[in-house]
Design a protein around this motif. Structure first.
Motif, PDB file in Angstrom:
ATOM      1  N   THR A 246       0.840  -1.209   0.000  1.00 26.02           N
ATOM      2  CA  THR A 246       0.000   0.000   0.000  1.00 26.02           C
ATOM      3  C   THR A 246       0.868   1.249   0.000  1.00 26.02           C
ATOM      4  OG1 THR A 246      -1.739  -1.171   1.208  1.00 26.02           O
ATOM      5  CG2 THR A 246      -1.831   1.229   1.239  1.00 26.02           C
ATOM      6  N   SER A 249       2.126   1.819  -3.481  1.00 30.74           N
ATOM      7  CA  SER A 249       1.055   2.363  -4.328  1.00 30.74           C
ATOM      8  C   SER A 249       0.804   3.839  -4.041  1.00 30.74           C
ATOM      9  CB  SER A 249      -0.242   1.574  -4.118  1.00 30.74           C
ATOM     10  OG  SER A 249      -0.081   0.234  -4.506  1.00 30.74           O
ATOM     11  N   ASP A 250       0.850   4.207  -2.766  1.00 35.92           N
ATOM     12  CA  ASP A 250       0.621   5.601  -2.377  1.00 35.92           C
ATOM     13  C   ASP A 250       1.700   6.517  -2.944  1.00 35.92           C
ATOM     14  OD1 ASP A 250      -1.640   4.917  -1.034  1.00 35.92           O
ATOM     15  OD2 ASP A 250      -0.846   5.260   0.985  1.00 35.92           O
ATOM     16  N   SER A 253       1.049   6.826  -6.771  1.00 36.49           N
ATOM     17  CA  SER A 253      -0.156   7.609  -7.105  1.00 36.49           C
ATOM     18  C   SER A 253      -0.081   9.054  -6.631  1.00 36.49           C
ATOM     19  CB  SER A 253      -1.394   6.944  -6.484  1.00 36.49           C
ATOM     20  OG  SER A 253      -1.323   7.026  -5.069  1.00 36.49           O
ATOM     21  N   LYS A 255      -0.270   9.889  -3.485  1.00 42.81           N
ATOM     22  CA  LYS A 255      -1.051   9.983  -2.250  1.00 42.81           C
ATOM     23  C   LYS A 255      -0.158  10.205  -1.032  1.00 42.81           C
ATOM     24  CE  LYS A 255      -5.069   7.546  -0.343  1.00 42.81           C
ATOM     25  NZ  LYS A 255      -5.857   6.301  -0.438  1.00 42.81           N
ATOM     26  N   PHE A 256       1.060   9.703  -1.115  1.00 39.18           N
ATOM     27  CA  PHE A 256       2.052   9.911  -0.053  1.00 39.18           C
ATOM     28  C   PHE A 256       3.322  10.490  -0.655  1.00 39.18           C
ATOM     29  CE2 PHE A 256       5.762   8.669   2.387  1.00 39.18           C
ATOM     30  CZ  PHE A 256       5.409   9.082   3.664  1.00 39.18           C
ATOM     31  N   ALA A 258       1.448  13.307   1.961  1.00 36.83           N
ATOM     32  CA  ALA A 258       0.408  14.333   1.940  1.00 36.83           C
ATOM     33  C   ALA A 258       0.897  15.537   2.744  1.00 36.83           C
ATOM     34  CB  ALA A 258      -0.880  13.776   2.538  1.00 36.83           C
TER      35      ALA A 258
END
Length: 278
Positions: A246, A249-250, A253, A255-256, A258
């Motif tokens: 995860t 993936s973050d 993408s 997402k990390f 943030a």
């Protein structure tokens, strides 16, 4: 004040079971100690679990000292016992005493040696220097693996009698406890009732005075070996793999990280910087 050898002996006298866990690093050892474990064993199985060796044979004194230092820094309450690695005590009594001393200086309260009657004189010599010793009979990873592979011990009358004699010899030599690995439960019961010092079972049934598991095994973190005697209390390997996946993936993408994961400048200082940069 952490537990002493006397505290462990008293537990057997009082009919109390002894909890032992094998740990190798500061972080997990800290958690085990916080949980109130009686003994933390710094096992040479670290070679397999932490270093990826096929067995315990390649483990060196220097590596055992490093693991022992880490665990001893973590403990507040537990007794720390450190394994003597292969060939650190077999060649001579002077080697055994010197290497035992190195592990004590690294923070261990006691050392553990594999072997029955044959190592009794060595154990006696170490004990006479003031260093407590835990014995280890039954399946002996350092030597039995080389000759026989993984095999349950004391399945015949003769083998059982030999093991009982070994246990009594180690007690007489001054060992304060004995690990019984992969010994039939019937023989473990006989031994536990025949000697005054505690027995610590590793796949040797419920009649031992205490039990030991590797922390990575009971947490489900080490999948390479899955002995029958291990009870898995968690299955962290799957959860850890999923968490790291995860995380990957973050990153991919965006997402990390943030906004809550980074730091910012004061706006006034940023304005000054940008005017210079521009």
């Amino acid at each position: 004040m952490h537990k002493s050898v006397k505290d462990i002996l008293d537990k057997k006298k009082n009919g109390q079971k002894i909890s032992v866990i094998t740990a190798y690093d500061y972080t997990l050892a800290s958690l085990c100690d916080k949980a109130g474990i009686d003994i933390m064993l710094v096992g040479d199985s670290a070679g397999m679990v932490m270093l990826g060796y096929e067995n315990t044979i390649p483990v060196t004194m220097e590596q055992m000292i490093l693991f022992t230092e880490a665990v001893s820094r973590a403990r507040q309450n537990s007794l720390v016992v450190a394994d003597m690695p292969f060939m650190s005590y077999q060649a001579s009594t002077s080697d055994a005493i010197a290497n035992s001393g190195r592990l004590i200086k690294a923070g261990a309260d006691s050392v553990k040696l594999e072997g029955g009657k044959i190592v009794a004189p060595t154990i006696q010599a170490i004990v006479e220097t003031g260093i407590p010793v835990m014995g280890h009979i039954g399946f002996q990873p350092q030597t039995t693996t080389l000759a026989q592979g993984y095999r349950v011990q004391a399945k015949t009358k003769d083998a059982a009698l030999t093991l009982i004699e070994d246990a009594k010899a180690l007690e007489k030599a001054g060992a304060f406890s004995i690990a019984l690995e992969m010994v039939t439960s019937e023989v473990s019961k006989i031994i536990s009732e025949s000697i005054s010092i505690p027995t610590i079972g590793i796949g040797s049934g419920k009649f031992c005075d205490g039990q030991v598991l590797v922390v990575h095994d009971l947490l489900g973190m080490y999948d390479k070996l899955k002995p029958k005697f291990v009870k898995q209390y968690l299955s962290l390997s799957d959860q850890i793999t999923k968490a790291v996946s995860t995380y990957k993936s973050d990153i991919e993408s965006g997402k990390f990280p943030a906004k809550e994961n980074w730091f910012t400048m004061d706006k006034t200082e940023l304005d000054k910087l940008m005017s210079e940069v521009d």
